[in-house]
Design an enzyme around this catalytic site. Structure first.
Site, PDB file in Angstrom:
ATOM      1  N   ARG A   1      -0.121  -9.441  13.334  1.00 13.34           N
ATOM      2  CA  ARG A   1      -0.808  -8.394  12.554  1.00 13.34           C
ATOM      3  C   ARG A   1      -1.596  -9.012  11.397  1.00 13.34           C
ATOM      4  NH1 ARG A   1       4.091  -4.951  11.106  1.00 13.34           N
ATOM      5  NH2 ARG A   1       2.637  -3.639   9.961  1.00 13.34           N
TER       6      ARG A   1
ATOM      7  N   ARG B   1      -9.691   0.312   8.538  1.00 10.95           N
ATOM      8  CA  ARG B   1      -9.139  -1.007   8.850  1.00 10.95           C
ATOM      9  C   ARG B   1     -10.163  -1.860   9.578  1.00 10.95           C
ATOM     10  NH1 ARG B   1      -3.411   0.114   8.923  1.00 10.95           N
ATOM     11  NH2 ARG B   1      -2.141  -1.723   9.276  1.00 10.95           N
TER      12      ARG B   1
ATOM     13  N   LYS C   1       0.822  -1.206   0.000  1.00 11.17           N
ATOM     14  CA  LYS C   1       0.000   0.000   0.000  1.00 11.17           C
ATOM     15  C   LYS C   1       0.864   1.269   0.000  1.00 11.17           C
ATOM     16  CE  LYS C   1      -2.025  -1.119   3.877  1.00 11.17           C
ATOM     17  NZ  LYS C   1      -1.284  -2.358   4.185  1.00 11.17           N
TER      18      LYS C   1
ATOM     19  N   ARG D   1      11.155  -0.959  11.259  1.00 18.13           N
ATOM     20  CA  ARG D   1      10.052  -0.690  12.176  1.00 18.13           C
ATOM     21  C   ARG D   1      10.007  -1.705  13.311  1.00 18.13           C
ATOM     22  NH1 ARG D   1       4.736   0.355   8.646  1.00 18.13           N
ATOM     23  NH2 ARG D   1       3.910  -0.880  10.380  1.00 18.13           N
TER      24      ARG D   1
ATOM     25  N   ARG E   1      11.887  -4.903   5.008  1.00 23.66           N
ATOM     26  CA  ARG E   1      11.377  -3.522   4.867  1.00 23.66           C
ATOM     27  C   ARG E   1      12.250  -2.528   5.620  1.00 23.66           C
ATOM     28  NH1 ARG E   1       5.161  -1.800   5.594  1.00 23.66           N
ATOM     29  NH2 ARG E   1       5.315  -2.672   7.693  1.00 23.66           N
TER      30      ARG E   1
HETATM   31  P1  ADP Z   1       1.336  -1.507   7.493  1.00 24.14           P
HETATM   32  O1  ADP Z   1       1.843  -0.480   6.548  1.00 24.14           O
HETATM   33  O2  ADP Z   1       2.355  -2.534   7.809  1.00 24.14           O
HETATM   34  O3  ADP Z   1      -0.004  -2.031   7.090  1.00 24.14           O
HETATM   35  P2  ADP Z   1       0.611   0.646   9.197  1.00 24.14           P
HETATM   36  O4  ADP Z   1       1.775   1.532   9.166  1.00 24.14           O
HETATM   37  O5  ADP Z   1      -0.558   0.968   8.343  1.00 24.14           O
HETATM   38  O6  ADP Z   1       1.112  -0.815   8.900  1.00 24.14           O
HETATM   39  O7  ADP Z   1       0.078   0.495  10.676  1.00 24.14           O
HETATM   40  C1  ADP Z   1       0.953   0.220  11.757  1.00 24.14           C
HETATM   41  C2  ADP Z   1       0.138   0.080  13.036  1.00 24.14           C
HETATM   42  O8  ADP Z   1      -0.541   1.315  13.299  1.00 24.14           O
HETATM   43  C3  ADP Z   1      -0.970  -0.964  13.000  1.00 24.14           C
HETATM   44  O9  ADP Z   1      -0.498  -2.254  13.313  1.00 24.14           O
HETATM   45  C4  ADP Z   1      -1.915  -0.420  14.062  1.00 24.14           C
HETATM   46  O10 ADP Z   1      -1.442  -0.668  15.366  1.00 24.14           O
HETATM   47  C5  ADP Z   1      -1.835   1.077  13.834  1.00 24.14           C
HETATM   48  N1  ADP Z   1      -2.838   1.547  12.851  1.00 24.14           N
HETATM   49  C6  ADP Z   1      -2.596   2.123  11.651  1.00 24.14           C
HETATM   50  N2  ADP Z   1      -3.736   2.433  11.013  1.00 24.14           N
HETATM   51  C7  ADP Z   1      -4.732   2.032  11.833  1.00 24.14           C
HETATM   52  C8  ADP Z   1      -6.153   2.049  11.749  1.00 24.14           C
HETATM   53  N3  ADP Z   1      -6.778   2.547  10.660  1.00 24.14           N
HETATM   54  N4  ADP Z   1      -6.863   1.543  12.781  1.00 24.14           N
HETATM   55  C9  ADP Z   1      -6.254   1.044  13.882  1.00 24.14           C
HETATM   56  N5  ADP Z   1      -4.931   0.984  14.024  1.00 24.14           N
HETATM   57  C10 ADP Z   1      -4.158   1.478  13.021  1.00 24.14           C
HETATM   58  P1  ADP Z   2       2.193  -1.763   3.235  1.00 24.36           P
HETATM   59  O1  ADP Z   2       2.155  -0.266   3.185  1.00 24.36           O
HETATM   60  O2  ADP Z   2       1.003  -2.395   2.589  1.00 24.36           O
HETATM   61  O3  ADP Z   2       2.434  -2.275   4.616  1.00 24.36           O
HETATM   62  P2  ADP Z   2       4.776  -1.509   1.909  1.00 24.36           P
HETATM   63  O4  ADP Z   2       4.508  -0.678   0.715  1.00 24.36           O
HETATM   64  O5  ADP Z   2       5.410  -0.870   3.083  1.00 24.36           O
HETATM   65  O6  ADP Z   2       3.422  -2.259   2.364  1.00 24.36           O
HETATM   66  O7  ADP Z   2       5.645  -2.768   1.444  1.00 24.36           O
HETATM   67  C1  ADP Z   2       6.146  -3.726   2.375  1.00 24.36           C
HETATM   68  C2  ADP Z   2       7.555  -4.149   1.952  1.00 24.36           C
HETATM   69  O8  ADP Z   2       7.497  -4.877   0.721  1.00 24.36           O
HETATM   70  C3  ADP Z   2       8.503  -2.981   1.680  1.00 24.36           C
HETATM   71  O9  ADP Z   2       9.791  -3.381   2.059  1.00 24.36           O
HETATM   72  C4  ADP Z   2       8.407  -2.772   0.174  1.00 24.36           C
HETATM   73  O10 ADP Z   2       9.605  -2.221  -0.365  1.00 24.36           O
HETATM   74  C5  ADP Z   2       8.184  -4.180  -0.322  1.00 24.36           C
HETATM   75  N1  ADP Z   2       7.290  -4.262  -1.500  1.00 24.36           N
HETATM   76  C6  ADP Z   2       6.195  -3.507  -1.757  1.00 24.36           C
HETATM   77  N2  ADP Z   2       5.604  -3.897  -2.912  1.00 24.36           N
HETATM   78  C7  ADP Z   2       6.361  -4.936  -3.389  1.00 24.36           C
HETATM   79  C8  ADP Z   2       6.273  -5.775  -4.553  1.00 24.36           C
HETATM   80  N3  ADP Z   2       5.286  -5.619  -5.454  1.00 24.36           N
HETATM   81  N4  ADP Z   2       7.215  -6.717  -4.708  1.00 24.36           N
HETATM   82  C9  ADP Z   2       8.206  -6.886  -3.796  1.00 24.36           C
HETATM   83  N5  ADP Z   2       8.346  -6.127  -2.680  1.00 24.36           N
HETATM   84  C10 ADP Z   2       7.437  -5.162  -2.484  1.00 24.36           C
END
Ligand code: ADP
Ligand code: ADP
Ligand code: ADP
Length: 214
Positions: free
Chosen positions: A167, A88, A13, A156, A123
């Protein structure tokens, strides 16, 4: 253009949000980035959120809904925005709908759980900008440094494998129901729903996104 990015943690995302921001000039609203900024700033919200996030659980709906409403009301969101990591839960989606926030596109990134765990292990993030890298799949030009600023990249706290698995379980339980929620919204003519195979390389996914949104 108002876009929701839906998908498991690590589905890509944030990575695709960077692409779409550049292409459409709309701001990324990442609730995860906002919470991490609050933790760093040591605000009351940050203090509350830190433990919950480190354990891989979700922050309460009330807090998140308040944050997003405030952010969407800002001037730079008037022509559109990218919601990354929100909604979410069903209550979060309902709150948006009740607030009259319309959505044009909901994009689901479908990625296998095993792929997710591998991605999270590599990541690296630049906290100030939200830019995301991967040590193998999307490496920075200089190891450990952000391409644009040269500043340090970090791992992270919640990306260790044990927390990632937790998660993922929470995703399947609390967020996955939004797939049906927004599919139904699309059936009712309220938005377009796009399901993408997110297991493919970053630029392949970006190219398909571009095509779907054009
Ligand atoms: P990822 O990119 O790995 O999906 P995020 O950065 O979006 O993770 O979120 C990291 C953490 O922040 C989540 O595990 C949760 O604890 C909190 N968080 C983020 N967005 C939300 C949301 N919309 N509702 C509840 N918790 C959230
Ligand atoms: P999210 O926001 O959904 O948690 P991220 O964009 O942070 O996901 O991506 C999670 C990890 O995977 C990062 O290290 C990113 O560079 C890598 N990544 C994202 N998209 C791809 C893909 N299409 N193929 C391989 N690695 C990816
Ligand atoms: P300033 O207006 O002081 O330059 P920023 O532009 O960095 O501050 O951030 C403005 C607000 O947006 C802050 O509340 C911050 O927490 C939040 N924010 C920062 N990065 C993001 C992001 N990637 N997504 C959503 N909100 C963010």
């Amino acid at each position: 253009m108002r876009i929701i990015l839906l998908g498991a943690p690590g589905a890509g995302k944030g990575t695709q949000a960077q692409f779409l921001m550049g292409k459409y000039g709309i701001p990324q609203i990442s609730t995860g980035d906002m919470l991490r900024a609050a933790i760093k700033a040591g605000t009351e919200l940050g203090l509350k959120a830190k433990q919950v996030m480190d354990e891989g659980k979700l922050v309460s709906d009330d807090i998140i809904i308040g944050l997003v409403k405030e952010r969407i009301a800002m001037d730079d969101c008037k022509d559109g925005f990218l919601l990354d990591g929100f909604p979410r839960t069903i209550p979060q989606a309902d709150a948006m709908k009740e607030a009259g926030v319309k959505v044009d596109h909901c994009i689901e990134f479908d990625v296998a759980d095993d792929v997710i765990v591998e991605r999270m292990g590599g990541r690296r993030v630049h906290p100030a900008s939200g830019r995301v890298y991967h040590v193998v799949y999307n490496p920075p030009k200089v190891e450990g440094k952000d391409d644009a600023t040269g500043e340090d990249l970090i791992v992270r706290e919640d990306d260790k494998e044990e927390t990632v698995r937790k998660r993922l379980a929470i995703y399947h339980e609390q967020t996955k129901p939004l797939v049906n929620y927004y599919s139904a919204e699309a059936d009712a003519g309220n938005c377009e729903y796009h399901k993408l195979d997110g297991n493919r390389p970053v630029d392949v996914v970006s190219a398909e996104l571009e095509e779907r949104l054009s």
